[in-house]
Design a protein around this motif. Sequence first.
Motif, short mmCIF file in Angstrom:
data_model
loop_
_atom_site.label_atom_id
_atom_site.label_comp_id
_atom_site.label_asym_id
_atom_site.label_seq_id
_atom_site.Cartn_x
_atom_site.Cartn_y
_atom_site.Cartn_z
N ALA B 143 -5.79 35.41 26.02
CA ALA B 143 -6.47 35.52 24.90
C ALA B 143 -6.96 34.09 24.41
N ALA B 144 -5.78 33.27 24.27
CA ALA B 144 -5.99 32.01 23.64
C ALA B 144 -6.94 31.25 24.21
N PHE B 146 -9.69 32.11 25.85
CA PHE B 146 -10.92 32.52 25.66
C PHE B 146 -11.39 32.32 24.07
N VAL B 147 -10.47 32.45 23.36
CA VAL B 147 -10.96 32.09 21.88
C VAL B 147 -11.25 30.68 21.64
N TRP B 148 -10.50 29.81 22.10
CA TRP B 148 -10.73 28.49 22.18
C TRP B 148 -12.05 28.33 22.98
N VAL B 150 -14.55 30.19 23.14
CA VAL B 150 -15.73 30.32 22.38
C VAL B 150 -15.93 29.37 20.96
N MET B 151 -14.62 28.95 20.46
CA MET B 151 -14.82 28.21 19.55
C MET B 151 -15.30 26.89 19.92
N PHE B 156 -23.03 28.44 20.14
CA PHE B 156 -22.65 28.98 18.95
C PHE B 156 -21.30 29.02 18.54
N GLY B 157 -20.55 28.00 19.10
CA GLY B 157 -18.85 27.93 18.70
C GLY B 157 -18.96 27.26 17.35
N ILE B 158 -17.99 27.67 16.82
CA ILE B 158 -17.85 27.31 15.42
C ILE B 158 -17.46 25.67 15.29
N GLU B 161 -20.88 24.01 15.57
CA GLU B 161 -21.57 24.17 14.12
C GLU B 161 -21.16 23.44 13.03
N ARG B 165 -23.75 20.20 11.82
CA ARG B 165 -24.05 20.47 10.51
C ARG B 165 -23.37 19.72 9.23
N PHE B 188 -5.54 18.69 24.04
CA PHE B 188 -5.38 19.23 22.82
C PHE B 188 -4.89 20.73 22.74
N MET B 191 -1.44 20.83 23.39
CA MET B 191 -0.63 20.58 22.24
C MET B 191 -0.34 21.81 21.50
N TRP B 192 -1.65 22.66 21.14
CA TRP B 192 -1.79 23.46 20.39
C TRP B 192 -0.83 24.50 20.91
#
Lengths: 315, 316
Positions: B143-144, B146-148, B150-151, B156-158, B161, B165, B188, B191-192
């Motif tokens: 899960a971790a 996967f979310v990274w 996507v981020m 469209f990752g945050i 973005e 911008r 990185f 590290m997280w």
Amino acid sequence: MAGIATVAAESSAEAGTRPSGPPAGRRWSRTTVETRVLGVLRWVVIAGLLLFTLFPFYYMVLLSLRDLSSLLQAPARLWPTLSELTVATYRDVLAPTESGGQGFLRFMAISGLVALGTVAVTLAFAVLGSYALARLRFPGHRRISVLFLAVYLFPSILLAVPLFIFFTRVGLRGALPALVLVYVSQTVAVAIYMLRNYFQTVPASIEEAAAVDGADRFTIMRKITLPLAMPAILSNALFVFMIAWNEFLFALLFLVEDRSRWTVSLGLSQLAGSIEIPTTVLMAGSVILTVPIVVLFLATERLLTGGLTAGAEKG
Amino acid sequence: MRPAVSESRQAGDREARSPGRGTLRERESRTGLALISPTVVLVLVLVVLPILWTVVLAFQDLKLIRLRTSGLFGTPTFENFADVFGSPGFWDSLVTTLVYASGGTAASIGLGLVAALALRHGFRGRMLIRASLLLPYVAPVVAATFVWGVMLNPQFGIVNEVGTRLLGWDEPIAFLSERPTALLTVIFFEMWRSFPFAFLFITARLQAAPATLEEAARVDGATPTQVFRHIVWPQLLPTIAVLALLRFIWTFNNFDDIYLLTGGGAGTDVISVRVFEFLISRGDIGAASAQALVLSAVLMVLVTVYYRFAAKDEVA
């Protein structure tokens, strides 16, 4: 007291080196400056750390609740609007494949089954073994402790090749009990280590008193030692459950060929590369994978923290 | 630990008379062995024997396709090692693994130390903050990652973005599929994910540090940074050394994180991922085993060092 003395020492030192300095400079001695700067910095650091650790989780939940098309239109918006809010993603991800979903409900059942099986078998082994290591003297005692430490440090990738070959060869590679057995062999060393430490803190005098009253070893274990060790056994069970639920490598090696046997971790990792499944639906899947662990962890954080340093990394 | 004297003597006398049961001491060691042996057998069969078997496999010319038909103990050959050591990919991979392990270890311990110092002194809500900081460590790795993923997604990752911008990046960065960003990104991520472990470890050591030393230094006029530099840091050093060794062992052999984030592409091909690739994609059991053996050899040295270290130090 300490503060006053510090200020006095600082100011006298300063007076010695810079006699012409204005008296107001006293308040800005190095100690004061550092204390103030660090005092502010500390809260900045804490806020930054919280943002850093929690943001991915927030992002996970956020995306799982947003509609895909509106996500693609406004990917940078960090809060959902009411109109785009949806739980259809969860319905999609949980529903069985026959009705167009991704079958995560089934994955959860498999994950739960494997994890609970691992907990039961590991505890059966670990309670007996750790009691022996904590209370009894027998030949090879020290060597066995060293062996368990080595096993605990040994990473699972090194076991991947031989175990994969072995279970393929005997034709049991897709079988869930085989996977449970592998998980048990990976967790039992840590479990024994944690439980042994606990047994050592329980005074032996209670058991000795029972022995004086004529109870034999197994009555003592069943009636006295086990009830006393219950909190430790429980936290151990949660800990093993978390390892088994999160495990990825062996699930991948053993179960990947048959979708009906995928665990949640394996399912998510296999579907993640697919173009047909919307990211928001898979995000709902990762929330489903993560929530049981986070809930278990927060409910038992105090119990578990000691065990984490003993090595949650295994697996 | 032992039953009261009268009981033990009585029991001992009785035992001495009944043949085959032995003294209390002998009975104790029999019970001990009986209780521990199931676990020992399990560990021997599923951990120790497989590792030894890897050694045998590393000297075999064995392919996955022929697994069901070929014998498991063919003629020994050094071909696998010649192939593995002869290929530049292996040495690149070894360097990547070392960079990843050192970088990941240093970064996670550094951040863990900062977190431990920031949360050192009690305040309201500290327990809640502490629990929150531990989440990356307990969350499922799939899960971790996967979310990274996507981020950090370029479409469209945050992160991209915000970068394009607000921070004025010219174009989105492909964090997970370009050299050398990919390696930096997995470090990185490490590290997280692992700083909470260092944070817990160091916090435990800090709690055991006597407050009087620091107080005395402060009375003598030491500033907070001086107290840290001369009082706290020397006390933490042994703990950090053990911690670094432990983290290095695990990061060096880490498979899940890199496999799930990059699949070993874009210059993140660490040895553990190579072992997997050789086993599953190429079906070359011999070469996979040979590389696993190289990992084991490095590991063996590190574990020995750890054992020497940690036997003295109570932390582990």
